[in-house]
Write an enzyme that holds these catalytic residues in place. Structure first.
Site, PDB file in Angstrom:
ATOM      1  N   ALA A  67     -57.474  83.371 -31.349  1.00 35.17           N
ATOM      2  CA  ALA A  67     -58.432  83.926 -32.299  1.00 35.17           C
ATOM      3  C   ALA A  67     -59.826  83.591 -31.783  1.00 35.17           C
ATOM      4  CB  ALA A  67     -58.196  83.324 -33.677  1.00 35.17           C
ATOM      5  N   GLY A 112     -53.677  82.559 -31.301  1.00 32.34           N
ATOM      6  CA  GLY A 112     -53.361  83.866 -31.877  1.00 32.34           C
ATOM      7  C   GLY A 112     -52.726  84.824 -30.882  1.00 32.34           C
ATOM      8  N   GLU A 115     -49.179  83.885 -30.875  1.00 39.43           N
ATOM      9  CA  GLU A 115     -48.631  84.324 -32.173  1.00 39.43           C
ATOM     10  C   GLU A 115     -48.425  85.838 -32.196  1.00 39.43           C
ATOM     11  OE1 GLU A 115     -51.823  82.132 -34.209  1.00 39.43           O
ATOM     12  OE2 GLU A 115     -50.264  81.235 -35.441  1.00 39.43           O
ATOM     13  N   GLU A 135     -54.145  74.901 -30.967  1.00 41.02           N
ATOM     14  CA  GLU A 135     -55.064  74.785 -32.110  1.00 41.02           C
ATOM     15  C   GLU A 135     -55.415  73.344 -32.478  1.00 41.02           C
ATOM     16  OE1 GLU A 135     -52.680  77.031 -31.854  1.00 41.02           O
ATOM     17  OE2 GLU A 135     -53.325  78.926 -32.743  1.00 41.02           O
TER      18      GLU A 135
HETATM   19  N1  COA Z   1     -62.543  82.608 -28.665  1.00 39.25           N
HETATM   20  C1  COA Z   1     -63.784  82.986 -28.306  1.00 39.25           C
HETATM   21  N2  COA Z   1     -64.189  83.051 -27.018  1.00 39.25           N
HETATM   22  C2  COA Z   1     -63.307  82.722 -26.080  1.00 39.25           C
HETATM   23  C3  COA Z   1     -61.981  82.321 -26.386  1.00 39.25           C
HETATM   24  C4  COA Z   1     -61.604  82.276 -27.745  1.00 39.25           C
HETATM   25  N3  COA Z   1     -60.382  81.935 -28.143  1.00 39.25           N
HETATM   26  N4  COA Z   1     -61.331  82.034 -25.227  1.00 39.25           N
HETATM   27  C5  COA Z   1     -62.218  82.277 -24.239  1.00 39.25           C
HETATM   28  N5  COA Z   1     -63.397  82.683 -24.740  1.00 39.25           N
HETATM   29  C6  COA Z   1     -64.617  83.054 -24.014  1.00 39.25           C
HETATM   30  C7  COA Z   1     -65.337  81.835 -23.470  1.00 39.25           C
HETATM   31  O1  COA Z   1     -66.150  81.247 -24.467  1.00 39.25           O
HETATM   32  C8  COA Z   1     -66.128  82.485 -22.364  1.00 39.25           C
HETATM   33  O2  COA Z   1     -67.219  83.166 -22.919  1.00 39.25           O
HETATM   34  P1  COA Z   1     -68.717  83.006 -22.272  1.00 39.25           P
HETATM   35  O3  COA Z   1     -68.551  83.550 -20.870  1.00 39.25           O
HETATM   36  O4  COA Z   1     -69.568  83.848 -23.153  1.00 39.25           O
HETATM   37  O5  COA Z   1     -69.022  81.543 -22.289  1.00 39.25           O
HETATM   38  C9  COA Z   1     -65.196  83.541 -21.828  1.00 39.25           C
HETATM   39  O6  COA Z   1     -64.262  83.812 -22.872  1.00 39.25           O
HETATM   40  C10 COA Z   1     -64.412  83.100 -20.602  1.00 39.25           C
HETATM   41  O7  COA Z   1     -63.736  81.906 -20.924  1.00 39.25           O
HETATM   42  P2  COA Z   1     -63.834  80.554 -20.045  1.00 39.25           P
HETATM   43  O8  COA Z   1     -63.504  79.410 -20.944  1.00 39.25           O
HETATM   44  O9  COA Z   1     -65.156  80.518 -19.336  1.00 39.25           O
HETATM   45  O10 COA Z   1     -62.676  80.813 -18.985  1.00 39.25           O
HETATM   46  P3  COA Z   1     -61.856  79.697 -18.190  1.00 39.25           P
HETATM   47  O11 COA Z   1     -61.105  80.424 -17.143  1.00 39.25           O
HETATM   48  O12 COA Z   1     -62.738  78.580 -17.784  1.00 39.25           O
HETATM   49  O13 COA Z   1     -60.816  79.107 -19.261  1.00 39.25           O
HETATM   50  C11 COA Z   1     -59.198  79.241 -21.049  1.00 39.25           C
HETATM   51  C12 COA Z   1     -59.813  79.929 -19.798  1.00 39.25           C
HETATM   52  C13 COA Z   1     -58.262  80.260 -21.710  1.00 39.25           C
HETATM   53  C14 COA Z   1     -58.410  77.995 -20.633  1.00 39.25           C
HETATM   54  C15 COA Z   1     -60.333  78.856 -22.031  1.00 39.25           C
HETATM   55  O14 COA Z   1     -61.152  79.986 -22.238  1.00 39.25           O
HETATM   56  C16 COA Z   1     -59.872  78.371 -23.367  1.00 39.25           C
HETATM   57  O15 COA Z   1     -59.394  77.252 -23.500  1.00 39.25           O
HETATM   58  N6  COA Z   1     -59.999  79.219 -24.419  1.00 39.25           N
HETATM   59  C17 COA Z   1     -59.680  78.843 -25.774  1.00 39.25           C
HETATM   60  C18 COA Z   1     -58.190  78.788 -25.984  1.00 39.25           C
HETATM   61  C19 COA Z   1     -57.866  78.365 -27.406  1.00 39.25           C
HETATM   62  O16 COA Z   1     -58.118  77.248 -27.815  1.00 39.25           O
HETATM   63  N7  COA Z   1     -57.273  79.308 -28.155  1.00 39.25           N
HETATM   64  C20 COA Z   1     -56.873  79.053 -29.520  1.00 39.25           C
HETATM   65  C21 COA Z   1     -57.933  79.514 -30.438  1.00 39.25           C
HETATM   66  S1  COA Z   1     -57.438  79.256 -32.120  1.00 39.25           S
END
Ligand code: COA
Length: 260
Positions: A67, A112, A115, A135
């Site tokens: 999400a 999400g 999910e 989460e």
């Molecule tokens: N919500 C909002 N933005 C998100 C996102 C999310 N769940 N997951 C990634 N993004 C955004 C990042 O903020 C970033 O945006 P920016 O370029 O404007 O800063 C962009 O997507 C790229 O993500 P980034 O984190 O730079 O890529 P990465 O390769 O370094 O890492 C992940 C990839 C998936 C490991 C990391 O993005 C992450 O941990 N995301 C969240 C996962 C999460 O906790 N999901 C559950 C949410 S309830």
């Protein structure tokens, strides 16, 4: 076909491909995106030209990275409950759809995203996919049905471990747990999903739809799944496709099902 801000839809040979299209945010599910998914899934229900759907994410990196955390950060106790209930309602629509819906998990399927994939009837992952419910790292827990569907798919002990640690597991490990059905090289992902869908699409649609109801009933504490199965079996025997399927077998020809 309706156009969306956050989705791309294509209809090809009866298969509606729904692509989450927010590459800059790794296809994170904003509230608007969830609303759009609801509308696209409604099309799967209502449009006779749609025989099944594949849900995937745009780009080579992410299916859906969760999400949208920038929206989650604004939730209060009151708004959070309706946020979760709304997402649960949309994902239940996917689960209960009587046409097959396959998740093509083309990369990160987190929160999400995991999910969403679990709500689909079948999951195929690319070999680069990483799947998890992280989460608790954010001080929350899965709110779009994740605690329930992960437990159903992998069992209580492994669900406890995966959700409490927030671990992201590679595709092959997810397959070993039964969380995904197949793992394929990324370039073969959509072809594999289409191949599975085409196998299902030549079967009797009414029977396939009722199979979904029966298997869902097995996991519904309020329903007697055996009775659901017997009723569904009887319904099939009243269908034109039952006559066609049995006649085709006896006449040694391929059946031509109409869904009636
Ligand atoms: N919500 C909002 N933005 C998100 C996102 C999310 N769940 N997951 C990634 N993004 C955004 C990042 O903020 C970033 O945006 P920016 O370029 O404007 O800063 C962009 O997507 C790229 O993500 P980034 O984190 O730079 O890529 P990465 O390769 O370094 O890492 C992940 C990839 C998936 C490991 C990391 O993005 C992450 O941990 N995301 C969240 C996962 C999460 O906790 N999901 C559950 C949410 S309830």
């Amino acid at each position: 076909m309706t156009t969306y801000e956050n989705l791309l839809l294509t209809l090809d040979n009866g298969i509606l491909t729904i692509t989450i299209n927010r590459a800059a945010k790794l296809n994170a599910l904003s509230i608007e995106t969830v609303t759009e998914i609801r509308s696209a899934v409604q099309q799967v229900y209502d449009d006779a030209a749609v025989k099944g759907a594949i849900i995937t994410g745009t780009g080579p990196k992410a299916f859906v990275a969760g999400a949208d955390i920038s929206e989650i950060a604004e939730l209060s106790e009151v708004t959070a409950r309706s946020f979760a209930e709304r997402g649960q309602e949309v994902f239940s629509m996917i689960e209960r759809c009587n046409k097959p819906i396959i998740a093509a998990v083309n990369g990160f399927a987190l929160g999400g995203g995991c999910e969403l994939a679990m709500a689909c009837h079948i999951r195929v992952a690319s070999d680069n996919a990483r799947i998890g419910l992280p989460e608790v790292s954010l001080g929350i827990l899965p709110g779009y049905g994740g605690t329930q569907r992960l437990t159903q798919l992998v069992g209580k002990g492994k669900a406890m471990e995966l959700i409490m640690t927030g671990d992201m597991i590679p595709a092959e490990e997810a397959k070993a747990l039964g969380l995904v059905n197949h793992v394929v090289p990324q370039e073969d992902l959509m072809a594999k999903c289409v191949q599975i869908m085409e196998k299902i699409m030549i079967k009797a649609p009414l029977a396939v739809g009722l199979v979904i109801d029966c298997i869902n009933a097995a996991l519904n504490k309020d329903e007697n799944g055996y009775q659901t199965e017997a009723n569904a079996f009887a319904r099939c025997c009243a269908s034109e496709d039952f006559v066609e399927g049995t006649n085709a077998f006896l006449e040694k020809r391929t059946p031509n099902f109409t869904g009636k």
